[in-house]
Scaffold this motif. Structure first.
Motif, PDB file in Angstrom:
ATOM      1  N   GLN A   1      -6.804  11.386   8.833  1.00 28.97           N
ATOM      2  CA  GLN A   1      -6.064  11.504   7.584  1.00 28.97           C
ATOM      3  C   GLN A   1      -6.966  11.116   6.420  1.00 28.97           C
ATOM      4  O   GLN A   1      -7.953  10.407   6.603  1.00 28.97           O
ATOM      5  CB  GLN A   1      -4.805  10.629   7.603  1.00 28.97           C
ATOM      6  CG  GLN A   1      -5.077   9.195   7.870  1.00 28.97           C
ATOM      7  CD  GLN A   1      -3.831   8.353   8.082  1.00 28.97           C
ATOM      8  OE1 GLN A   1      -3.967   7.177   8.300  1.00 28.97           O
ATOM      9  NE2 GLN A   1      -2.659   8.883   8.028  1.00 28.97           N
ATOM     10  N   GLY A   2      -6.626  11.622   5.246  1.00 32.36           N
ATOM     11  CA  GLY A   2      -7.414  11.325   4.062  1.00 32.36           C
ATOM     12  C   GLY A   2      -7.277   9.895   3.604  1.00 32.36           C
ATOM     13  O   GLY A   2      -8.228   9.294   3.102  1.00 32.36           O
ATOM     14  N   ALA A   3      -6.089   9.318   3.761  1.00 32.12           N
ATOM     15  CA  ALA A   3      -5.848   7.942   3.322  1.00 32.12           C
ATOM     16  C   ALA A   3      -6.617   6.968   4.202  1.00 32.12           C
ATOM     17  O   ALA A   3      -6.665   7.125   5.422  1.00 32.12           O
ATOM     18  CB  ALA A   3      -4.357   7.634   3.370  1.00 32.12           C
ATOM     19  N   ASP A   4      -7.223   5.976   3.590  1.00 35.22           N
ATOM     20  CA  ASP A   4      -7.985   4.983   4.342  1.00 35.22           C
ATOM     21  C   ASP A   4      -7.049   3.860   4.770  1.00 35.22           C
ATOM     22  O   ASP A   4      -6.927   2.831   4.118  1.00 35.22           O
ATOM     23  CB  ASP A   4      -9.127   4.430   3.493  1.00 35.22           C
ATOM     24  CG  ASP A   4     -10.022   3.495   4.278  1.00 35.22           C
ATOM     25  OD1 ASP A   4      -9.903   3.443   5.517  1.00 35.22           O
ATOM     26  OD2 ASP A   4     -10.845   2.806   3.652  1.00 35.22           O
ATOM     27  N   THR A   5      -6.338   4.082   5.872  1.00 37.92           N
ATOM     28  CA  THR A   5      -5.430   3.071   6.416  1.00 37.92           C
ATOM     29  C   THR A   5      -5.902   2.690   7.813  1.00 37.92           C
ATOM     30  O   THR A   5      -6.753   3.358   8.406  1.00 37.92           O
ATOM     31  CB  THR A   5      -3.987   3.599   6.506  1.00 37.92           C
ATOM     32  OG1 THR A   5      -3.920   4.591   7.535  1.00 37.92           O
ATOM     33  CG2 THR A   5      -3.523   4.190   5.185  1.00 37.92           C
TER      34      THR A   5
ATOM     35  N   VAL B   1       0.857  -1.189   0.000  1.00 36.19           N
ATOM     36  CA  VAL B   1       0.000   0.000   0.000  1.00 36.19           C
ATOM     37  C   VAL B   1       0.888   1.232   0.000  1.00 36.19           C
ATOM     38  O   VAL B   1       1.825   1.336   0.793  1.00 36.19           O
ATOM     39  CB  VAL B   1      -0.916   0.019   1.247  1.00 36.19           C
ATOM     40  CG1 VAL B   1      -1.696   1.310   1.320  1.00 36.19           C
ATOM     41  CG2 VAL B   1      -1.835  -1.182   1.239  1.00 36.19           C
ATOM     42  N   ASP B   2       0.596   2.163  -0.892  1.00 33.91           N
ATOM     43  CA  ASP B   2       1.295   3.447  -0.937  1.00 33.91           C
ATOM     44  C   ASP B   2       0.253   4.510  -0.618  1.00 33.91           C
ATOM     45  O   ASP B   2      -0.637   4.768  -1.435  1.00 33.91           O
ATOM     46  CB  ASP B   2       1.900   3.668  -2.325  1.00 33.91           C
ATOM     47  CG  ASP B   2       2.715   4.944  -2.407  1.00 33.91           C
ATOM     48  OD1 ASP B   2       2.934   5.590  -1.359  1.00 33.91           O
ATOM     49  OD2 ASP B   2       3.131   5.302  -3.521  1.00 33.91           O
ATOM     50  N   ALA B   3       0.313   5.081   0.584  1.00 38.07           N
ATOM     51  CA  ALA B   3      -0.709   6.019   1.031  1.00 38.07           C
ATOM     52  C   ALA B   3      -0.085   7.277   1.614  1.00 38.07           C
ATOM     53  O   ALA B   3       0.955   7.206   2.277  1.00 38.07           O
ATOM     54  CB  ALA B   3      -1.610   5.360   2.068  1.00 38.07           C
ATOM     55  N   ASP B   4      -0.703   8.404   1.372  1.00 34.91           N
ATOM     56  CA  ASP B   4      -0.276   9.681   1.950  1.00 34.91           C
ATOM     57  C   ASP B   4      -0.751   9.716   3.397  1.00 34.91           C
ATOM     58  O   ASP B   4      -1.943   9.749   3.660  1.00 34.91           O
ATOM     59  CB  ASP B   4      -0.880  10.831   1.157  1.00 34.91           C
ATOM     60  CG  ASP B   4      -0.420  12.196   1.645  1.00 34.91           C
ATOM     61  OD1 ASP B   4       0.225  12.282   2.713  1.00 34.91           O
ATOM     62  OD2 ASP B   4      -0.721  13.189   0.958  1.00 34.91           O
TER      63      ASP B   4
END
Length: 68
Positions: free
Chosen positions: A26-30, A7-10
């Motif tokens: 955060q915007g990324a769904d992690t 996974v590559d997430a901001d």
């Protein structure tokens, strides 16, 4: 290890602390935004954040420690 794809997430975002519980927005769904972290301070003054939560039957445990 699981066989999932990388996974590559901001991870940019904000955090909130209420007592010793820290949550991240955060915007990324992690998983990071979906679990609480407990702020800990050891006898040597080293702080860390520890979190644990089960996602789809997988127990995820994270400890983030501040480097000195």
């Amino acid at each position: 290890m699981g066989g999932g794809a990388p996974v590559d997430a901001d991870m940019a975002g904000t955090w909130t602390q209420i007592l010793n519980v820290v949550t991240f927005t955060q915007g990324a769904d992690t998983f990071v935004r979906n679990m609480d972290f407990v702020w800990l301070l050891d006898a040597n003054g080293v702080s860390s954040l520890a979190g644990e939560k089960v996602f789809s039957g997988t127990d995820v445990r994270i400890v983030l420690t501040r480097a000195q």
